[in-house]
Design an enzyme around this catalytic site. Structure first.
Site, PDB file in Angstrom:
ATOM      1  N   VAL A  14       0.827  -1.215   0.000  1.00  0.00           N
ATOM      2  CA  VAL A  14       0.000   0.000   0.000  1.00  0.00           C
ATOM      3  C   VAL A  14       0.861   1.266   0.000  1.00  0.00           C
ATOM      4  O   VAL A  14       0.569   2.232  -0.709  1.00  0.00           O
ATOM      5  CB  VAL A  14      -0.985  -0.022   1.198  1.00  0.00           C
ATOM      6  CG1 VAL A  14      -1.773   1.262   1.274  1.00  0.00           C
ATOM      7  CG2 VAL A  14      -1.925  -1.218   1.069  1.00  0.00           C
ATOM      8  N   LYS A 105      -6.501  -0.444  10.068  1.00  0.00           N
ATOM      9  CA  LYS A 105      -7.803  -0.631  10.748  1.00  0.00           C
ATOM     10  C   LYS A 105      -7.650  -1.170  12.162  1.00  0.00           C
ATOM     11  O   LYS A 105      -8.415  -0.819  13.048  1.00  0.00           O
ATOM     12  CB  LYS A 105      -8.744  -1.533   9.956  1.00  0.00           C
ATOM     13  CG  LYS A 105      -8.153  -2.828   9.498  1.00  0.00           C
ATOM     14  CD  LYS A 105      -7.644  -2.653   8.126  1.00  0.00           C
ATOM     15  CE  LYS A 105      -6.917  -3.851   7.606  1.00  0.00           C
ATOM     16  NZ  LYS A 105      -6.435  -3.634   6.261  1.00  0.00           N
ATOM     17  N   GLU A 129      -9.707   6.918   5.867  1.00  0.00           N
ATOM     18  CA  GLU A 129     -10.541   6.375   4.776  1.00  0.00           C
ATOM     19  C   GLU A 129     -10.047   4.994   4.319  1.00  0.00           C
ATOM     20  O   GLU A 129     -10.836   4.088   4.032  1.00  0.00           O
ATOM     21  CB  GLU A 129     -10.511   7.350   3.587  1.00  0.00           C
ATOM     22  CG  GLU A 129     -11.345   6.926   2.394  1.00  0.00           C
ATOM     23  CD  GLU A 129     -12.829   6.857   2.704  1.00  0.00           C
ATOM     24  OE1 GLU A 129     -13.435   7.911   2.879  1.00  0.00           O
ATOM     25  OE2 GLU A 129     -13.373   5.728   2.791  1.00  0.00           O
ATOM     26  N   GLY A 134     -10.920  -0.655   1.390  1.00  0.00           N
ATOM     27  CA  GLY A 134      -9.947  -0.285   0.352  1.00  0.00           C
ATOM     28  C   GLY A 134     -10.271   1.011  -0.352  1.00  0.00           C
ATOM     29  O   GLY A 134     -10.353   2.080   0.265  1.00  0.00           O
ATOM     30  N   GLY A 187      -1.219  -9.333  -3.051  1.00  0.00           N
ATOM     31  CA  GLY A 187      -1.057  -8.240  -2.079  1.00  0.00           C
ATOM     32  C   GLY A 187      -2.346  -7.858  -1.368  1.00  0.00           C
ATOM     33  O   GLY A 187      -2.454  -6.767  -0.817  1.00  0.00           O
ATOM     34  N   GLU A 190      -3.453  -9.676   4.728  1.00  0.00           N
ATOM     35  CA  GLU A 190      -2.679  -9.057   5.805  1.00  0.00           C
ATOM     36  C   GLU A 190      -1.399  -9.870   5.995  1.00  0.00           C
ATOM     37  O   GLU A 190      -1.321 -11.030   5.571  1.00  0.00           O
ATOM     38  CB  GLU A 190      -3.491  -9.098   7.105  1.00  0.00           C
ATOM     39  CG  GLU A 190      -4.770  -8.305   7.066  1.00  0.00           C
ATOM     40  CD  GLU A 190      -4.547  -6.826   6.782  1.00  0.00           C
ATOM     41  OE1 GLU A 190      -3.827  -6.174   7.536  1.00  0.00           O
ATOM     42  OE2 GLU A 190      -5.099  -6.321   5.781  1.00  0.00           O
ATOM     43  N   ASP A 201     -10.062  -8.875  10.600  1.00  0.00           N
ATOM     44  CA  ASP A 201      -9.995  -7.662   9.774  1.00  0.00           C
ATOM     45  C   ASP A 201     -11.405  -7.083   9.564  1.00  0.00           C
ATOM     46  O   ASP A 201     -11.624  -5.883   9.733  1.00  0.00           O
ATOM     47  CB  ASP A 201      -9.337  -8.045   8.437  1.00  0.00           C
ATOM     48  CG  ASP A 201      -9.249  -6.888   7.477  1.00  0.00           C
ATOM     49  OD1 ASP A 201      -8.305  -6.086   7.610  1.00  0.00           O
ATOM     50  OD2 ASP A 201     -10.120  -6.781   6.594  1.00  0.00           O
ATOM     51  N   LYS A 205     -13.052  -3.474  10.910  1.00  0.00           N
ATOM     52  CA  LYS A 205     -13.704  -2.528   9.996  1.00  0.00           C
ATOM     53  C   LYS A 205     -15.146  -2.272  10.434  1.00  0.00           C
ATOM     54  O   LYS A 205     -15.623  -1.135  10.415  1.00  0.00           O
ATOM     55  CB  LYS A 205     -13.656  -3.073   8.566  1.00  0.00           C
ATOM     56  CG  LYS A 205     -12.238  -3.071   7.990  1.00  0.00           C
ATOM     57  CD  LYS A 205     -12.151  -3.864   6.697  1.00  0.00           C
ATOM     58  CE  LYS A 205     -10.751  -3.837   6.109  1.00  0.00           C
ATOM     59  NZ  LYS A 205     -10.553  -4.816   5.040  1.00  0.00           N
ATOM     60  N   GLY A 302      -5.563  -4.014  -2.184  1.00  0.00           N
ATOM     61  CA  GLY A 302      -4.609  -3.860  -3.283  1.00  0.00           C
ATOM     62  C   GLY A 302      -3.908  -2.513  -3.216  1.00  0.00           C
ATOM     63  O   GLY A 302      -4.398  -1.562  -2.585  1.00  0.00           O
TER      64      GLY A 302
HETATM   65  N1  HSE Z   1      -6.417  -7.685   4.000  1.00  0.00           N
HETATM   66  C1  HSE Z   1      -7.372  -6.698   3.720  1.00  0.00           C
HETATM   67  C2  HSE Z   1      -8.425  -7.294   2.799  1.00  0.00           C
HETATM   68  C3  HSE Z   1      -6.724  -5.521   3.061  1.00  0.00           C
HETATM   69  O1  HSE Z   1      -8.193  -8.380   2.266  1.00  0.00           O
HETATM   70  O2  HSE Z   1      -9.474  -6.710   2.635  1.00  0.00           O
HETATM   71  C4  HSE Z   1      -7.616  -4.321   2.911  1.00  0.00           C
HETATM   72  O3  HSE Z   1      -8.073  -3.868   4.145  1.00  0.00           O
END
Ligand code: HSE
Length: 426
Positions: A14, A105, A129, A134, A187, A190, A201, A205, A302
């Site tokens: 990122v 996050k 944001e 993403g 990519g 995590e 994750d 969020k 990504g």
């Molecule tokens: N690992 C996270 C996903 C990256 O796959 O959504 C973006 O937050």
């Protein structure tokens, strides 16, 4: 023209995407935003990586103090991840009066109260944001686009990795392991993919999004969480046969009983708009009392999509004098008196292996009747030896009723196993 200097902490996937966007679009922002944004510093342990991206030697800092004391740096982008050095560096940046843009996050979810306090003390901004969904501008939509509404519910696919894995398993029959490897190569995942596949994750969020949507702190510890690691090819095939797809959903609701927040795999009817959100795409379906339904869709992970969200925050910070903070009391815990609902309502998919003999179905249906669970659909598959798979879709019931019914079913020796329990969204 106003000049704004940016530092990037971490040049992984990122961070690299952010560097590329900021440098390649510099003239475009001069023209369209009337601001000249330059990358004045990067902090990256892997010097070769920074050089390979095209960073000039002189902007590669050796430590955080060089970055935060650099008068040419106004905004610091944190894309290191985790809650170790990232937390220290963000606090260092805020305490030096620099505004921070983060995609982290976990950090924002767990420590936004602390970061916001530091930001307020130093009249700095904290922007996040890129922490959720993403490249999809969900945070700004909640803060600046839907603020006229009481948001009543939010349902989304907010993790790109798990959506990519489930899509590949469904459409190409790819194994879970292979699909995860590919998500890592692209990519999306995590550093520790358990954060994705075990639902952490999405939980972070959902905590951030529901706090914004419902204007009260929703700690991640209040979110019910299940990941996708127990999803099997059998459940994916049954979903397809019954007219569903399996998605990892993050659901937040504001009900008369309280706030309901949960992350779990779900059977989603193929006709539902979220069913066609595939690969690393994410989407959030929001309902407000004035606007009705709104759906946002885009790449959830990504380098460039997440970089897009970061750069939009950088531009916002660079072009807005006034700093905005939470609309609610941002503390570590939920505010006293706020109720959270755990006995939520849902329909369920149940797959069990039973001994193929007379009276078994009657036993199962009597347990369902005891807990007031009504069956919408049932499939009996061909027996594999003495054991036959039975699949049920129930009508809407309560979480506690299903749990009690399953405990009861496990007492019967004819019921060899309750193999899968997945909530259903129609
Ligand atoms: N690992 C996270 C996903 C990256 O796959 O959504 C973006 O937050």
């Amino acid at each position: 023209m106003k000049k704004v200097g940016v530092a990037i902490l971490g040049l992984g996937v990122v961070g690299g995407g952010t560097y590329k966007i900021l440098t390649e679009h510099r003239e475009f922002y001069q023209k369209t935003q009337n601001v000249d944004i330059t990358v004045e510093a990067v902090l990256e342990l892997n010097r070769e990586r920074a050089l390979a991206l095209g960073c000039p030697e002189e902007i590669i800092a050796s430590n955080i103090y060089e970055v935060v004391s650099n008068p040419a740096v106004d905004i610091i982008v944190e894309v290191i991840g985790g809650v170790g050095v990232a937390r220290e560096f963000v606090l260092d940046a805020l305490n030096a009066g620099k505004s921070v843009v983060t995609s982290n996050k976990e950090l924002f979810c767990k420590y936004s109260h602390e970061l916001e306090r530091a930001a307020k003390r130093n009249n700095a901004g904290i922007f996040f944001e890129a922490s959720c969904v993403g490249g999809v501008p969900i945070i700004r939509t909640l803060l600046d686009g839907l603020q006229a509404n009481h948001i009543t519910s939010m349902m989304g696919i907010v993790n790109g990795t798990t959506n990519y894995i489930l899509t590949k398993m469904t459409s190409e029959g790819t194994s879970y392991e292979e699909a995860l490897k590919e998500a890592q190569r692209l990519g999306y995942a995590e550093a520790n993919p358990a954060a994705d596949v075990e639902g952490f994750d999405s939980t972070y969020k959902l905590s951030i999004l529901s706090s914004l949507a419902f204007h009260t702190k929703v700690p991640y510890t209040k979110v019910y969480r299940e990941g996708i690691t127990k999803i099997t090819a059998a459940d994916i095939a049954a979903a397809s046969e019954l007219g569903y797809v399996i998605k990892l959903l993050a659901i937040g609701k504001q009900t008369a009983q309280g706030i309901e927040v949960r992350v779990h795999p779900a059977y989603v009817k193929k006709s539902h708009p979220l069913a066609s959100v595939n690969d690393s795409f994410n989407a959030v379906y929001i309902t407000g009392d004035a606007v009705d339904d709104v759906m946002l869709y885009g790449r959830g992970a990504g380098a460039l999509p997440t970089g897009s969200a970061i750069v939009s925050d950088v531009i916002y910070a660079a072009t807005h004098k006034e700093v905005k903070y939470s609309t609610f009391k941002n503390t570590a815990e939920a505010e006293k008196g706020v109720k959270f609902v755990s006995n939520f309502e849902s329909a369920y998919y149940l797959r069990m292996s039973v001994i193929d003999k007379a009276g078994v179905l009657a036993k199962i249906t009597s347990v369902f009747a005891k807990y007031n669970i009504s069956i919408e659909e049932m499939i009996q598959k061909n027996a594999d030896g003495d054991v036959t798979p039975l699949i049920f879709i129930t009508h809407s019931t309560h979480e506690l009723s299903i749990r009690k019914a399953i405990e009861k079913l496990k007492e019967y020796e004819e019921i060899a196993n309750v193999d899968a329990v997945i909530r259903v969204v129609s």
